[in-house]
Design a protein around this motif. Structure first.
Motif, PDB file in Angstrom:
ATOM      1  N   GLY A   1     -10.022 101.752  35.700  1.00  0.00           N
ATOM      2  CA  GLY A   1     -10.294 101.424  34.314  1.00  0.00           C
ATOM      3  C   GLY A   1     -11.753 101.450  33.916  1.00  0.00           C
ATOM      4  N   VAL A   2     -12.647 101.830  34.826  1.00  0.00           N
ATOM      5  CA  VAL A   2     -14.084 101.861  34.535  1.00  0.00           C
ATOM      6  C   VAL A   2     -14.418 103.166  33.810  1.00  0.00           C
ATOM      7  CG1 VAL A   2     -16.386 101.935  35.561  1.00  0.00           C
ATOM      8  CG2 VAL A   2     -14.657 100.389  36.488  1.00  0.00           C
ATOM      9  N   ASP A   3     -15.306 103.078  32.834  1.00  0.00           N
ATOM     10  CA  ASP A   3     -15.706 104.236  32.054  1.00  0.00           C
ATOM     11  C   ASP A   3     -16.278 105.330  32.961  1.00  0.00           C
ATOM     12  OD1 ASP A   3     -17.753 105.869  30.336  1.00  0.00           O
ATOM     13  OD2 ASP A   3     -16.476 104.833  28.885  1.00  0.00           O
ATOM     14  N   ASP A   4     -15.981 106.584  32.626  1.00  0.00           N
ATOM     15  CA  ASP A   4     -16.428 107.711  33.439  1.00  0.00           C
ATOM     16  C   ASP A   4     -17.930 107.741  33.664  1.00  0.00           C
ATOM     17  OD1 ASP A   4     -13.959 108.718  33.971  1.00  0.00           O
ATOM     18  OD2 ASP A   4     -14.150 110.527  32.747  1.00  0.00           O
TER      19      ASP A   4
ATOM     20  N   ILE B   1     -18.188 114.834  42.175  1.00  0.00           N
ATOM     21  CA  ILE B   1     -18.938 113.673  42.662  1.00  0.00           C
ATOM     22  C   ILE B   1     -18.463 112.492  41.827  1.00  0.00           C
ATOM     23  CG2 ILE B   1     -21.215 112.652  43.028  1.00  0.00           C
ATOM     24  CD1 ILE B   1     -20.648 115.067  44.782  1.00  0.00           C
ATOM     25  N   ARG B   2     -17.460 111.804  42.332  1.00  0.00           N
ATOM     26  CA  ARG B   2     -16.821 110.738  41.556  1.00  0.00           C
ATOM     27  C   ARG B   2     -16.295 109.658  42.476  1.00  0.00           C
ATOM     28  NH1 ARG B   2     -12.837 112.510  37.793  1.00  0.00           N
ATOM     29  NH2 ARG B   2     -14.336 114.129  37.243  1.00  0.00           N
ATOM     30  N   ARG B   3     -16.278 108.456  41.964  1.00  0.00           N
ATOM     31  CA  ARG B   3     -15.723 107.346  42.726  1.00  0.00           C
ATOM     32  C   ARG B   3     -14.208 107.505  42.814  1.00  0.00           C
ATOM     33  NH1 ARG B   3     -20.165 104.829  45.123  1.00  0.00           N
ATOM     34  NH2 ARG B   3     -21.627 104.055  43.558  1.00  0.00           N
ATOM     35  N   ASP B   4     -13.627 106.850  43.800  1.00  0.00           N
ATOM     36  CA  ASP B   4     -12.182 106.920  44.011  1.00  0.00           C
ATOM     37  C   ASP B   4     -11.474 106.069  42.957  1.00  0.00           C
ATOM     38  OD1 ASP B   4      -9.602 106.988  44.878  1.00  0.00           O
ATOM     39  OD2 ASP B   4      -9.997 106.210  46.890  1.00  0.00           O
TER      40      ASP B   4
END
Length: 530
Positions: free
Chosen positions: A199-202, A188-191
């Motif tokens: 570059g956005v933090d996990d 369940i993660r953004r593309d």
């Protein structure tokens, strides 16, 4: 080849603290005179009597030797694993002295001197930060490592131990967080290929939990003036509910996430099979929560006997007069009488307010009333949907003024929660640390959340019509992977270039309620400068 003087001192820094300079020099020199095969712990064992050394020192040296050995080895951890597995760097040191691990590391303490008892010490390299860690193995550590290495189903462990499945899964989470386990990454993660999330933090793009807000019935003992859905829908049957829960188990297993079921309605307690469905969710290891109205104390006791909710959410719409105007006479007093019941059962209480222009001035005074009564108090902006279409909402500038005051007061009132996405605009302007927004990932519609209605309809968000499938006709996975769900996850294109899109994205329900195009228009209450 034996170690040089400096290397010996670096390898055994804790042992060194128990020896004075003369004894240390003699023992170290003796160790260096031996060839390969003799360890420092061997030398200490031979010299315990001569120098009057602490009897636990040789075993402490063995632990430090193990730490040095792991540090010297370049472990290759796989980029990902298909199933949970023990960390391959783990070493077990069997000791006849307890408390040795507590002498080592950044959290070392000498408050409790070592004592003569058997203890297993775990030493391992953390797979993410590379730190070499050491601690006394707990029963939980050993149980989790055993069940994972032997691929034992957590449900079987729970049944054998007479404990909830959720307790086993929570234990697995804790052990995995320490780095003792390697687990498949959440799917369940953004593309990441989307420039918005590059570059956005996990923490803002990868969700460890997946939640369904399960409206098992439309039956409700209230008739609020801002209710967004008074439609008649057949309620879920017990058999349908079991199928939904089993499907959710499979979805969470396939996506490598924990699951949460938030029971709602209407009032979920008015469903004839509420307790049976709640118990079924608990038996499958789901975190459970309730979004509802005040209920009888006996009902809460029965709920807690099954599984304590992670939280119980009730609603207040302002001070007594306005709240009772919106939710019905006596409802303010009813909620205030219910909050101590939740505290008695140690259930975290969340009080939610639906914010409009009419009750903005009530928020801070209400927070003061709730300061010592509730665990958290937050608000959602009114979506002018259903019966809420007649209630006015603030302009963008009015909302900015409200948020500024709210955030200022929240610094001195711990009950006031920080939730609405647009709060991140204020933080962005002042350089403060951003937070995850409404549900941790900006707008979470169809991302780590789905709303399931009694008749099987699945919506990206419950606050406005956002149909993406029917759970009686499709699996959770099919609905989640659909083009419709993906479109809601992308949100409005008006936010694509926004520097805080990953923690905001506005509110699609607010957009819908004000007649905007939810996929292309900007949140009408957004006050970020162009």
């Amino acid at each position: 080849m034996s170690l040089g003087p400096l290397t010996v001192e670096k390898t055994y820094p804790v042992c060194r603290t128990f020896l004075d300079s003369n004894v240390w020099g003699e023992v170290a020199s003796e160790y260096q005179s031996f060839g390969d095969g003799t360890t420092f712990s061997d030398v200490l064992s031979r010299r315990l009597g001569k120098f009057g050394l602490p009897p636990f020192l040789p075993e402490l040296a063995r632990i430090e030797e193990t730490i040095a050995d792991i540090r010297s080895y370049n472990y290759h951890f796989p980029d990902s694993v298909d199933e949970p597995m023990p960390n391959p760097s783990i070493r077990l040191v069997m000791s006849s002295w307890g408390g040795l691990a507590s002498l080592i590391g950044d959290d070392a303490t000498t408050d409790m001197p070592p004592e003569k008892r058997e203890e297993t010490v775990l030493v391992w390299r953390h797979p993410e930060n590379g730190a070499v860690l050491c601690r006394a193995a707990t029963d939980e550590d050993l149980l989790v490592l055993k069940l994972v290495s032997e691929s034992v189903d957590p449900r079987d462990v729970a049944a054998m131990g007479g404990i909830p499945v959720r307790a086993v899964l929570d234990a697995v989470d804790r052990v995995a967080e320490s780095g003792l386990l390697l687990r498949p990454p959440s799917l369940i993660r953004r593309d990441r290929e989307d420039v918005v999330y590059a570059g956005v933090d996990d923490q803002f793009v990868v969700a460890p939990f997946f939640t369904i807000q399960w409206h098992i019935t439309q039956a409700c003992d209230l008739h609020c003036r801002h209710c967004y859905d008074r439609s008649r829908r057949r309620q879920v049957t017990y058999d349908q509910g079991i199928n939904i829960l089993d499907d959710l188990v499979a979805f969470c297993r396939d996506r490598h996430v924990r699951g949460q079921v938030s029971f709602s309605g209407g009032n979920p307690y008015l469903h004839p099979d509420f307790y049976a469905l709640y118990e079924a969710a608990a038996e499958r290891g789901f975190v459970t929560a309730v979004l509802g109205n005040p209920v009888k104390k006996e009902w809460m006791r029965r709920t807690v006997d099954i599984q304590k909710p992670a939280f119980y959410q009730v609603s207040l719409e302002g001070l007594p007069d306005y709240n009772d105007y919106i939710r019905g006479k006596g409802t303010f007093a009813s909620v205030m009488a219910f909050l101590p019941v939740l505290r008695e059962f140690d259930i975290p209480s969340h009080v939610m307010l639906t914010l409009s222009r009419e009750n903005m001035d009530d928020v801070v005074p209400l927070a003061e009333i709730l300061r010592n009564c509730a665990d958290s108090f937050t608000f959602n902006r009114l979506a002018q949907v259903g019966e809420g279409t007649r209630i006015p909402v603030p302009t963008a500038m009015e909302y900015r003024h409200f948020l500024t005051e709210y955030c200022e007061m929240a610094q001195t009132n711990p009950v006031m929660g920080i939730k609405d996405n647009l709060i991140n605009i204020l933080r962005h302007e002042t350089g403060e640390t951003l937070f995850g927004g409404c549900a941790g990932f900006g707008c979470s519609a169809a991302f780590n959340f789905l709303a399931v209605l009694p008749d099987g309809e699945v919506h990206a968000c419950r606050k406005f019509p956002s149909f993406i499938g029917n759970i009686y006709e499709q699996s959770v996975g099919e609905i989640y992977d659909s083009d419709a769900a993906s479109r809601y996850r992308r949100g409005t294109s008006a936010c694509r270039e926004c520097p805080i899109r990953h923690v905001c994205g506005g509110c699609l329900a607010v957009l819908y309620g004000q007649g905007c195009n939810i996929f292309s228009d900007r949140d009408p209450q957004c006050f970020l400068k162009e």
